[in-house]
Design a protein around this motif. Structure first.
Motif, PDB file in Angstrom:
ATOM      1  N   ALA A 291      41.884   8.425  46.017  1.00  0.00           N
ATOM      2  CA  ALA A 291      40.576   7.532  46.009  1.00  0.00           C
ATOM      3  C   ALA A 291      40.257   7.223  44.581  1.00  0.00           C
ATOM      4  O   ALA A 291      39.732   8.057  43.636  1.00  0.00           O
ATOM      5  N   GLY A 292      40.563   6.061  44.020  1.00  0.00           N
ATOM      6  CA  GLY A 292      40.132   5.608  42.712  1.00  0.00           C
ATOM      7  C   GLY A 292      41.016   6.371  41.689  1.00  0.00           C
ATOM      8  O   GLY A 292      42.344   6.573  41.935  1.00  0.00           O
ATOM      9  N   ASP A 293      40.237   7.137  40.905  1.00  0.00           N
ATOM     10  CA  ASP A 293      40.945   8.004  40.109  1.00  0.00           C
ATOM     11  C   ASP A 293      41.026   9.568  40.279  1.00  0.00           C
ATOM     12  O   ASP A 293      41.065  10.313  39.546  1.00  0.00           O
ATOM     13  N   GLU A 294      40.721   9.704  41.546  1.00  0.00           N
ATOM     14  CA  GLU A 294      40.704  11.052  42.109  1.00  0.00           C
ATOM     15  C   GLU A 294      41.410  11.159  43.274  1.00  0.00           C
ATOM     16  O   GLU A 294      42.029  10.334  43.790  1.00  0.00           O
ATOM     17  N   TRP A 295      41.947  12.407  43.511  1.00  0.00           N
ATOM     18  CA  TRP A 295      42.583  13.123  44.661  1.00  0.00           C
ATOM     19  C   TRP A 295      41.973  13.807  45.677  1.00  0.00           C
ATOM     20  O   TRP A 295      40.915  14.687  45.122  1.00  0.00           O
ATOM     21  N   LEU A 296      42.186  13.592  47.013  1.00  0.00           N
ATOM     22  CA  LEU A 296      41.386  14.245  47.949  1.00  0.00           C
ATOM     23  C   LEU A 296      42.206  14.861  48.896  1.00  0.00           C
ATOM     24  O   LEU A 296      43.351  14.425  49.099  1.00  0.00           O
ATOM     25  N   PHE A 297      41.899  16.305  49.187  1.00  0.00           N
ATOM     26  CA  PHE A 297      42.523  17.139  50.363  1.00  0.00           C
ATOM     27  C   PHE A 297      41.460  17.557  51.204  1.00  0.00           C
ATOM     28  O   PHE A 297      40.441  17.985  50.940  1.00  0.00           O
ATOM     29  N   ARG A 298      42.014  17.051  52.594  1.00  0.00           N
ATOM     30  CA  ARG A 298      41.088  17.594  53.799  1.00  0.00           C
ATOM     31  C   ARG A 298      41.989  18.125  54.647  1.00  0.00           C
ATOM     32  O   ARG A 298      43.119  18.078  54.976  1.00  0.00           O
ATOM     33  N   GLY A 299      41.190  18.966  55.446  1.00  0.00           N
ATOM     34  CA  GLY A 299      42.113  19.790  56.412  1.00  0.00           C
ATOM     35  C   GLY A 299      41.014  20.348  57.460  1.00  0.00           C
ATOM     36  O   GLY A 299      39.786  20.490  57.277  1.00  0.00           O
ATOM     37  N   THR A 300      41.664  20.451  58.767  1.00  0.00           N
ATOM     38  CA  THR A 300      41.029  21.267  59.956  1.00  0.00           C
ATOM     39  C   THR A 300      42.022  22.458  60.172  1.00  0.00           C
ATOM     40  O   THR A 300      43.122  21.930  60.651  1.00  0.00           O
ATOM     41  N   ILE A 301      41.564  23.660  60.304  1.00  0.00           N
ATOM     42  CA  ILE A 301      42.495  24.691  60.845  1.00  0.00           C
ATOM     43  C   ILE A 301      41.741  25.388  61.835  1.00  0.00           C
ATOM     44  O   ILE A 301      40.629  25.753  62.091  1.00  0.00           O
ATOM     45  N   LEU A 302      42.686  25.501  62.922  1.00  0.00           N
ATOM     46  CA  LEU A 302      42.416  26.244  64.050  1.00  0.00           C
ATOM     47  C   LEU A 302      43.315  27.685  64.196  1.00  0.00           C
ATOM     48  O   LEU A 302      44.529  27.401  64.318  1.00  0.00           O
ATOM     49  N   THR A 303      42.609  28.732  64.361  1.00  0.00           N
ATOM     50  CA  THR A 303      43.545  30.024  64.451  1.00  0.00           C
ATOM     51  C   THR A 303      42.700  30.811  65.126  1.00  0.00           C
ATOM     52  O   THR A 303      41.598  30.894  65.515  1.00  0.00           O
ATOM     53  N   LEU A 304      43.284  32.051  65.360  1.00  0.00           N
ATOM     54  CA  LEU A 304      42.965  33.439  65.820  1.00  0.00           C
ATOM     55  C   LEU A 304      42.557  34.448  64.393  1.00  0.00           C
ATOM     56  O   LEU A 304      43.503  34.681  63.836  1.00  0.00           O
ATOM     57  N   ALA A 305      41.417  34.524  64.182  1.00  0.00           N
ATOM     58  CA  ALA A 305      41.202  35.677  63.035  1.00  0.00           C
ATOM     59  C   ALA A 305      40.509  36.843  63.532  1.00  0.00           C
ATOM     60  O   ALA A 305      39.490  36.725  64.091  1.00  0.00           O
ATOM     61  N   HIS A 306      41.073  38.051  63.426  1.00  0.00           N
ATOM     62  CA  HIS A 306      40.676  39.340  63.965  1.00  0.00           C
ATOM     63  C   HIS A 306      40.424  38.987  65.624  1.00  0.00           C
ATOM     64  O   HIS A 306      39.531  39.476  66.007  1.00  0.00           O
ATOM     65  N   ASP A 307      41.341  38.539  66.417  1.00  0.00           N
ATOM     66  CA  ASP A 307      41.510  38.366  67.623  1.00  0.00           C
ATOM     67  C   ASP A 307      40.355  37.461  68.136  1.00  0.00           C
ATOM     68  O   ASP A 307      39.892  37.188  69.351  1.00  0.00           O
ATOM     69  N   ALA A 308      39.750  36.643  67.255  1.00  0.00           N
ATOM     70  CA  ALA A 308      38.760  35.775  67.748  1.00  0.00           C
ATOM     71  C   ALA A 308      38.969  34.247  67.083  1.00  0.00           C
ATOM     72  O   ALA A 308      39.475  34.108  66.109  1.00  0.00           O
TER      73      ALA A 308
END
Length: 198
Positions: free
Chosen positions: A32-49
């Protein structure tokens, strides 16, 4: 020019599968212009939830972290973490965190995406090591920001050995031509398009 002045252009996007349990991440790496972008969506089980995490990281042209927005939604509710980095000083939700003073890179504990930051920033030659440095590590699902000692050794054109906590943790990371993880030994693997069979 900043990312506000031009529409982000995709460099690479994809899906990672978590090898230690149930989890997927959809990620994007953009220019993006003179910048870099990192985006993410994580779906997981953490502590059985079931848990969902989202993030967006902005870096300057040299892959130095400028800011990050991270959120987690799970059985305990939703938590957010706003991070700003200014000349080695790190702020979380408006307050300075001096434990990570001097760090350059953010590191997300639930994602392999942030390995790209030091890999691209350092530009190591094959056989060269980064030496030990401190990263600003985001611990999940708590969303706490703390220092983590790290080191990268470039083993070949597309493979690195990552270690942290003075070698207490070691893993090889295979990357693509953009420095984005294809396989993070024992933890994450890029999901490739399945081949059709007759």
């Amino acid at each position: 020019m900043s990312f506000m002045d031009s529409s982000p252009q995709s460099v690479v996007s994809g899906l990672w599968r978590w090898l230690k349990g149930t989890g997927l991440e959809r990620f994007e790496f953009l220019r993006a212009g003179d910048e870099w972008l990192f985006r993410g969506t994580i779906l997981t089980l953490a502590h059985d939830a079931a848990a969902e995490a989202r993030y967006e990281i902005t870096c300057d042209r040299s892959f130095r972290t400028r800011s990050a927005n991270v959120s987690v939604r799970d059985a305990a509710g939703e938590r957010t973490l706003q991070i700003d980095a200014q000349e080695g000083r790190w702020y979380e939700n408006g307050g300075e965190n001096q434990t990570v003073a001097g760090a350059i890179d953010i590191d997300l504990g639930w994602s392999p995406s942030t390995n790209t930051l030091p890999i691209r920033r350092l530009g190591l030659d094959v056989g060269q090591t980064s030496g030990e440095f401190i990263a600003a590590w985001v611990r999940f699902p708590e969303l706490t920001l703390q220092p983590l000692q790290q080191e990268y050794l470039r083993l070949s054109d597309r493979e690195y050995r990552y270690s942290s906590r003075a070698g207490a943790f070691v893993a090889n990371v295979l990357v693509d031509n953009d420095g984005v993880a294809l396989n993070y030994e024992g933890f994450w693997q890029r999901v490739e398009r399945s081949k059709e069979t007759n």
